[in-house]
Design an enzyme around this catalytic site. Structure first.
Site, PDB file in Angstrom:
ATOM      1  N   HIS A 123     -57.504 -10.273  49.640  1.00  0.00           N
ATOM      2  CA  HIS A 123     -56.435  -9.861  50.559  1.00  0.00           C
ATOM      3  C   HIS A 123     -56.933  -9.760  52.003  1.00  0.00           C
ATOM      4  CE1 HIS A 123     -53.058  -7.861  52.336  1.00  0.00           C
ATOM      5  NE2 HIS A 123     -53.787  -6.804  52.624  1.00  0.00           N
ATOM      6  N   GLU A 133     -41.261   2.260  57.829  1.00  0.00           N
ATOM      7  CA  GLU A 133     -41.301   0.968  58.511  1.00  0.00           C
ATOM      8  C   GLU A 133     -39.930   0.508  59.019  1.00  0.00           C
ATOM      9  OE1 GLU A 133     -44.201  -1.795  56.861  1.00  0.00           O
ATOM     10  OE2 GLU A 133     -42.958  -3.441  57.556  1.00  0.00           O
ATOM     11  N   ASN A 178     -48.726  -4.873  59.978  1.00  0.00           N
ATOM     12  CA  ASN A 178     -48.714  -6.127  59.223  1.00  0.00           C
ATOM     13  C   ASN A 178     -49.219  -7.303  60.042  1.00  0.00           C
ATOM     14  OD1 ASN A 178     -47.599  -4.926  56.901  1.00  0.00           O
ATOM     15  ND2 ASN A 178     -45.583  -4.980  57.843  1.00  0.00           N
ATOM     16  N   ARG A 228     -44.200   0.691  62.463  1.00  0.00           N
ATOM     17  CA  ARG A 228     -45.156   0.494  61.368  1.00  0.00           C
ATOM     18  C   ARG A 228     -45.357  -0.982  61.039  1.00  0.00           C
ATOM     19  NH1 ARG A 228     -46.026   3.926  55.754  1.00  0.00           N
ATOM     20  NH2 ARG A 228     -47.683   2.591  54.971  1.00  0.00           N
ATOM     21  N   HIS A 238     -50.292 -13.264  53.490  1.00  0.00           N
ATOM     22  CA  HIS A 238     -49.623 -13.217  52.185  1.00  0.00           C
ATOM     23  C   HIS A 238     -49.299 -14.625  51.687  1.00  0.00           C
ATOM     24  CE1 HIS A 238     -48.140  -8.766  52.569  1.00  0.00           C
ATOM     25  NE2 HIS A 238     -49.420  -8.866  52.286  1.00  0.00           N
ATOM     26  N   GLU A 268     -59.204  -5.441  58.201  1.00  0.00           N
ATOM     27  CA  GLU A 268     -58.180  -4.418  58.469  1.00  0.00           C
ATOM     28  C   GLU A 268     -58.643  -3.464  59.570  1.00  0.00           C
ATOM     29  OE1 GLU A 268     -55.169  -4.473  57.192  1.00  0.00           O
ATOM     30  OE2 GLU A 268     -55.237  -5.328  55.176  1.00  0.00           O
ATOM     31  N   LYS A 307     -47.616   3.486  50.920  1.00  0.00           N
ATOM     32  CA  LYS A 307     -47.042   2.254  50.370  1.00  0.00           C
ATOM     33  C   LYS A 307     -47.679   2.006  49.018  1.00  0.00           C
ATOM     34  CE  LYS A 307     -45.634  -0.506  54.331  1.00  0.00           C
ATOM     35  NZ  LYS A 307     -45.886  -1.743  55.103  1.00  0.00           N
ATOM     36  N   ARG A 352     -40.133  10.807  37.551  1.00  0.00           N
ATOM     37  CA  ARG A 352     -39.529  10.754  38.895  1.00  0.00           C
ATOM     38  C   ARG A 352     -40.469  11.246  39.988  1.00  0.00           C
ATOM     39  NH1 ARG A 352     -34.586  12.583  36.400  1.00  0.00           N
ATOM     40  NH2 ARG A 352     -33.349  10.742  35.920  1.00  0.00           N
ATOM     41  N   LYS A 393     -53.693   4.715  61.995  1.00  0.00           N
ATOM     42  CA  LYS A 393     -52.694   4.535  60.941  1.00  0.00           C
ATOM     43  C   LYS A 393     -51.900   5.823  60.722  1.00  0.00           C
ATOM     44  CE  LYS A 393     -51.331   2.590  56.720  1.00  0.00           C
ATOM     45  NZ  LYS A 393     -51.550   1.646  55.656  1.00  0.00           N
ATOM     46  N   HIS A 430     -50.442 -10.443  58.378  1.00  0.00           N
ATOM     47  CA  HIS A 430     -50.078 -10.382  56.961  1.00  0.00           C
ATOM     48  C   HIS A 430     -49.055 -11.434  56.540  1.00  0.00           C
ATOM     49  CE1 HIS A 430     -52.402  -6.740  57.071  1.00  0.00           C
ATOM     50  NE2 HIS A 430     -52.143  -6.445  55.821  1.00  0.00           N
TER      51      HIS A 430
HETATM   52  N1  GLY Z   1     -50.640  -1.932  55.220  1.00  0.00           N
HETATM   53  C1  GLY Z   1     -49.534  -1.817  56.071  1.00  0.00           C
HETATM   54  C2  GLY Z   1     -48.877  -0.486  56.017  1.00  0.00           C
HETATM   55  O1  GLY Z   1     -49.358   0.402  55.359  1.00  0.00           O
HETATM   56  O2  GLY Z   1     -47.848  -0.303  56.618  1.00  0.00           O
END
Ligand code: GLY
Length: 371
Positions: free
Chosen positions: A268, A239, A247, A243, A254, A187, A145, A123, A229, A250
């Site tokens: 990516h 998010e 993206n 946040r 994606h 990025e 994330k 956990r 960030k 993205h």
């Molecule tokens: N890579 C996007 C984020 O960490 O929110």
């Protein structure tokens, strides 16, 4: 040695990001204060271990820290249920306890996978990110994330689990293949594009130095990216709002990654650079910004030798409707509506909740026709 320190302000879950050259060599000193016993478990990208294990192991041993290691193959394919099971079962077999620390040595794939394994093991055990790619240093290692991919889409299985420390060793970038460096640079550029026009201008000036190996320019690029960030994550960890701006590019990216089977055809970060260019094209098509803005984005990406247009992606791609279907799997879809990060100009991104399909189709039609 210059080491920059940033703090991700998340109360009890807050942590430092340390940025500098030679941090793997002094990892023992950096990590020792976090340890309950002098022992760590390292999950590594096999190719990265071949380059950096000796340095890391010596750095840990210098502080009397014993390290055990599990190697995994490089590539996005590793972010899978099978590898997750392998990591978790290995850590259990090794008797890793909740008070212990697991180390992720590699790029975004390893960081995401190991972070998720740490999130669900007993956990939740603590982990440290040792990002060795530019992409991981400026994005995936920060913010908690974690997760794996499903055949249905990228990062669809995961959890928020913050690391206890991030050590971004800028010296590791020296052995990073140029293709990976440029993918990570997408990025970096993303931060300028989404919220800091001055930073984008700075990148237009210093991009060549960053690609060429200038240490000070690399540290500055990583520091400014991580600072942005860290601030966004501190305000919106899970998010719920802001946040999502991270993206940018993205949703397109994606879909392109899925269309190319998460393979070597498209990394990516390459999906992100092509995606950022498309997001700016769509913004101009919707009348949100002048056409000069996407042109400027694409000019910088081209100067850098990055994947910019769909024509830069080798092999077949689905037609427009196929790409849109892949976008509909994105986590940003709400009530079946396509959500995009769009921009009113460089440095001015926002979340667009309901993007009409006709202009989207037109942008993709044009991009595909130019291949
Ligand atoms: N890579 C996007 C984020 O960490 O929110």
């Amino acid at each position: 040695m210059t080491i920059e320190t940033l703090r991700v302000e998340l109360g009890a879950r807050g942590y430092d990001i340390r940025i500098g050259a030679g941090l793997l060599a002094r990892a023992g000193a950096e990590i020792a204060p976090l340890l309950a016993r002098p022992r760590v478990w390292v999950v590594a990208d096999r190719a990265v271990a071949a380059r950096h294990w000796a340095t890391l192991e010596a750095g840990l041993a210098a502080e009397g820290i014993a390290a055990r290691r599990l190697d995994l193959p490089p590539g996005e394919i590793t972010k899978s249920w099978d590898r997750l099971r392998e990591v978790v079962e290995w850590l259990l077999a090794e008797r890793v306890e909740r008070r212990d620390l697991v180390l992720a040595l590699g790029g975004g794939v390893i960081g995401d996978l190991v972070g998720f394994a740490a999130a669900i093991l007993r956990r939740g055990v603590r982990f440290v990110q040792l990002p060795t790619t530019l992409l991981a240093q400026v994005d995936s290692s920060v913010g908690g994330k974690t997760g794996i991919n499903s055949p249905q889409g990228k990062n669809l299985i995961g959890a928020f689990h913050q690391p206890s420390l991030v050590l971004a060793d800028i010296a590791a970038l020296e052995t990073l293949p140029r293709r990976d460096l440029l993918a990570g640079y997408a990025e970096v550029a993303k931060y300028g594009l989404l919220g800091d026009a001055d930073f984008f201008e700075w990148l237009e000036e210093h991009g060549a130095a960053i690609a060429g190996g200038d240490l000070a320019a690399r540290i500055e690029a990583v520091r400014r990216s991580c600072a942005m960030k860290a601030a966004i994550v501190a305000r919106d960890e899970t998010e719920q709002g802001e946040r999502a701006l991270l993206n940018l590019g993205h949703t397109f990216g994606h879909a392109l990654e899925a269309a190319t089977g998460y393979s070597d055809r498209l990394l990516h970060g390459e999906g992100v650079s092509a995606g950022c260019a498309l997001a700016f094209e769509l913004s101009a098509r919707l009348g949100l910004c002048a056409q000069e803005e996407p042109s400027r984005v694409r000019a910088h990406f081209r100067d850098m030798g990055m994947v910019t247009d769909l024509a830069d992606i080798p092999g077949p791609l689905p037609a427009t409707q196929g790409l849109i279907a892949l976008m509909a799997q994105d986590k940003k879809v709400l009530d079946g509506r396509l959500r995009f990060i769009l921009a009113r100009g460089i440095g001015q991104a926002f979340v667009a909740d309901e993007v009409p399909e006709a202009p989207l189709r037109a942008v993709l039609d044009d991009a595909l026709a130019a291949r």
